[in-house]
Write a protein that holds these residues in place. Structure first.
Motif, mmCIF file in Angstrom:
data_model
loop_
_atom_site.group_PDB
_atom_site.id
_atom_site.type_symbol
_atom_site.label_atom_id
_atom_site.label_comp_id
_atom_site.label_asym_id
_atom_site.label_seq_id
_atom_site.Cartn_x
_atom_site.Cartn_y
_atom_site.Cartn_z
ATOM 1 N N ALA A 18 0.831 -1.205 0.000
ATOM 2 C CA ALA A 18 0.000 0.000 0.000
ATOM 3 C C ALA A 18 0.859 1.247 0.000
ATOM 4 C CB ALA A 18 -0.924 -0.003 1.224
ATOM 5 N N LEU A 19 1.934 1.236 0.783
ATOM 6 C CA LEU A 19 2.820 2.399 0.847
ATOM 7 C C LEU A 19 3.630 2.549 -0.427
ATOM 8 C CD1 LEU A 19 4.013 2.062 4.532
ATOM 9 C CD2 LEU A 19 2.558 3.851 3.611
ATOM 10 N N LEU A 20 4.128 1.424 -0.954
ATOM 11 C CA LEU A 20 4.882 1.496 -2.211
ATOM 12 C C LEU A 20 4.005 2.048 -3.312
ATOM 13 C CD1 LEU A 20 7.410 0.854 -3.861
ATOM 14 C CD2 LEU A 20 6.437 -1.394 -4.314
ATOM 15 N N ALA A 21 2.727 1.677 -3.281
ATOM 16 C CA ALA A 21 1.809 2.168 -4.297
ATOM 17 C C ALA A 21 1.642 3.672 -4.208
ATOM 18 C CB ALA A 21 0.447 1.489 -4.140
ATOM 19 N N GLY A 22 2.015 4.262 -3.061
ATOM 20 C CA GLY A 22 1.913 5.697 -2.921
ATOM 21 C C GLY A 22 3.232 6.409 -3.098
ATOM 22 N N ARG A 65 -5.157 -7.399 -7.235
ATOM 23 C CA ARG A 65 -4.736 -6.551 -8.353
ATOM 24 C C ARG A 65 -3.379 -7.013 -8.893
ATOM 25 N NH1 ARG A 65 -7.646 -1.680 -10.017
ATOM 26 N NH2 ARG A 65 -6.298 -0.622 -11.506
ATOM 27 N N ILE A 66 -2.468 -7.359 -7.997
ATOM 28 C CA ILE A 66 -1.162 -7.842 -8.424
ATOM 29 C C ILE A 66 -1.313 -9.141 -9.205
ATOM 30 C CG2 ILE A 66 1.048 -8.771 -7.609
ATOM 31 C CD1 ILE A 66 0.848 -6.774 -5.283
ATOM 32 N N LYS A 67 -2.153 -10.054 -8.717
ATOM 33 C CA LYS A 67 -2.370 -11.319 -9.430
ATOM 34 C C LYS A 67 -2.883 -11.067 -10.851
ATOM 35 C CE LYS A 67 -3.236 -14.627 -5.715
ATOM 36 N NZ LYS A 67 -4.221 -15.553 -5.112
ATOM 37 N N LYS A 166 -1.800 7.573 -0.469
ATOM 38 C CA LYS A 166 -2.691 8.002 -1.534
ATOM 39 C C LYS A 166 -4.030 7.292 -1.384
ATOM 40 C CE LYS A 166 0.754 8.953 -5.178
ATOM 41 N NZ LYS A 166 1.162 8.602 -6.568
ATOM 42 N N PRO A 167 -5.078 7.792 -2.051
ATOM 43 C CA PRO A 167 -6.366 7.084 -2.031
ATOM 44 C C PRO A 167 -6.224 5.700 -2.658
ATOM 45 C CG PRO A 167 -6.618 9.321 -2.868
ATOM 46 C CD PRO A 167 -5.146 9.064 -2.777
ATOM 47 N N PRO A 168 -7.100 4.749 -2.302
ATOM 48 C CA PRO A 168 -7.004 3.375 -2.825
ATOM 49 C C PRO A 168 -6.965 3.294 -4.348
ATOM 50 C CG PRO A 168 -8.575 3.463 -1.025
ATOM 51 C CD PRO A 168 -8.191 4.880 -1.322
ATOM 52 N N GLU A 169 -7.732 4.137 -5.036
ATOM 53 C CA GLU A 169 -7.761 4.082 -6.497
ATOM 54 C C GLU A 169 -6.398 4.423 -7.084
ATOM 55 O OE1 GLU A 169 -9.708 5.993 -4.641
ATOM 56 O OE2 GLU A 169 -11.669 4.992 -4.728
ATOM 57 N N GLU A 170 -5.751 5.435 -6.531
ATOM 58 C CA GLU A 170 -4.433 5.822 -7.031
ATOM 59 C C GLU A 170 -3.387 4.778 -6.681
ATOM 60 O OE1 GLU A 170 -3.121 9.817 -6.312
ATOM 61 O OE2 GLU A 170 -5.181 10.564 -6.202
ATOM 62 N N ARG A 171 -3.502 4.154 -5.492
ATOM 63 C CA ARG A 171 -2.553 3.104 -5.120
ATOM 64 C C ARG A 171 -2.663 1.927 -6.079
ATOM 65 N NH1 ARG A 171 -4.570 3.604 0.258
ATOM 66 N NH2 ARG A 171 -5.060 1.378 0.304
ATOM 67 N N ALA A 172 -3.883 1.573 -6.455
ATOM 68 C CA ALA A 172 -4.079 0.457 -7.392
ATOM 69 C C ALA A 172 -3.436 0.767 -8.743
ATOM 70 C CB ALA A 172 -5.565 0.162 -7.558
ATOM 71 N N GLN A 173 -3.585 1.999 -9.212
ATOM 72 C CA GLN A 173 -2.971 2.384 -10.484
ATOM 73 C C GLN A 173 -1.447 2.351 -10.390
ATOM 74 O OE1 GLN A 173 -4.639 6.204 -11.401
ATOM 75 N NE2 GLN A 173 -6.721 5.411 -11.639
ATOM 76 N N ASP A 174 -0.902 2.755 -9.245
ATOM 77 C CA ASP A 174 0.544 2.727 -9.062
ATOM 78 C C ASP A 174 1.069 1.290 -9.008
ATOM 79 O OD1 ASP A 174 0.715 5.449 -9.110
ATOM 80 O OD2 ASP A 174 0.728 5.697 -6.938
#
Length: 202
Positions: A18-22, A65-67, A166-174
């Motif tokens: 989650a943090l890396l995604a941000g 999401r990673i899978k 970041k918000p969950p949507e942005e973390r998923a995109q990252d």
């Protein structure tokens, strides 16, 4: 290892993703591989059991999401999913560490002296280095490809970066971008030992 310890490890791993995604800036990608591996032998794949991120049996929207991203990347390279007898197994994990940066910044200051001869104060400049310290979190998302028959790591890729929230949507995109960038460094296609791009350790 007790159940509470496994849950704590799982929560830390999820936090790492989650943090890396941000990440405030794009992550650094590093890869390594087994020079003795024969990639022409690999045509099928499945997920490692258990996935490092799911040792406690829990999943999250980020692990799902990673899978999905891993499936897309493996399919694009011609690898066929085979749960029963895969040539390769794909594992992934995330960790977060507290890091400290220390650096010096050049500074200028003045000392004032009184001149009895001139009956006035005058300034004398002097220079020095001021030490700056910054503490931050660094997240690492790792994707491993394992030779199923030998249970031996043959290729690995890391996405490493400073992290922000970041918000969950942005973390998923990252996360999507991080997996894509890791796989951009994976040079092989199914059944081929000839890299599409030169494989190199980074």
């Amino acid at each position: 290892m007790t159940k509470s310890h496994r849950i704590l490890r799982w929560l830390l791993a999820v936090c790492a993703i989650a943090l890396l995604a941000g990440c405030a800036t794009g992550p650094t990608i590093r890869t390594d591989y087994d020079p003795e591996a024969d990639f022409s032998r690999y045509r099928t794949w499945a997920f490692y059991q258990p996935i490092a991120m799911e040792e406690t049996g829990y999943t999250t929207f980020l692990t799902d999401r990673i899978k999905a991203n891993v499936r897309r990347e493996m399919d694009a390279r011609g690898y066929r999913y085979d749960e029963k007898s895969p040539d390769l197994r794909v594992n992934f994990q995330g960790i977060v560490r507290e890091k400290t940066d220390v650096w010096s910044v050049p500074r200028t200051d003045f000392q004032y002296f009184y001149s009895y001869r001139r009956r006035a104060y005058f300034a004398v400049p002097f220079w020095y280095d001021e030490t700056q310290v910054s503490q931050y979190r660094e997240g690492t998302l790792t994707v491993d490809l394992v030779d199923s028959a030998r249970n031996r790591l043959v290729w690995t890729g890391d996405a490493i970066g400073r992290v922000t929230r970041k918000p969950p949507e942005e973390r998923a995109q990252d996360v999507d971008r991080a997996i894509s960038e890791i796989y951009l460094r994976f040079p092989y296609r199914a059944g081929s030992n000839e890299p599409v791009v030169p494989a190199k350790k980074q």
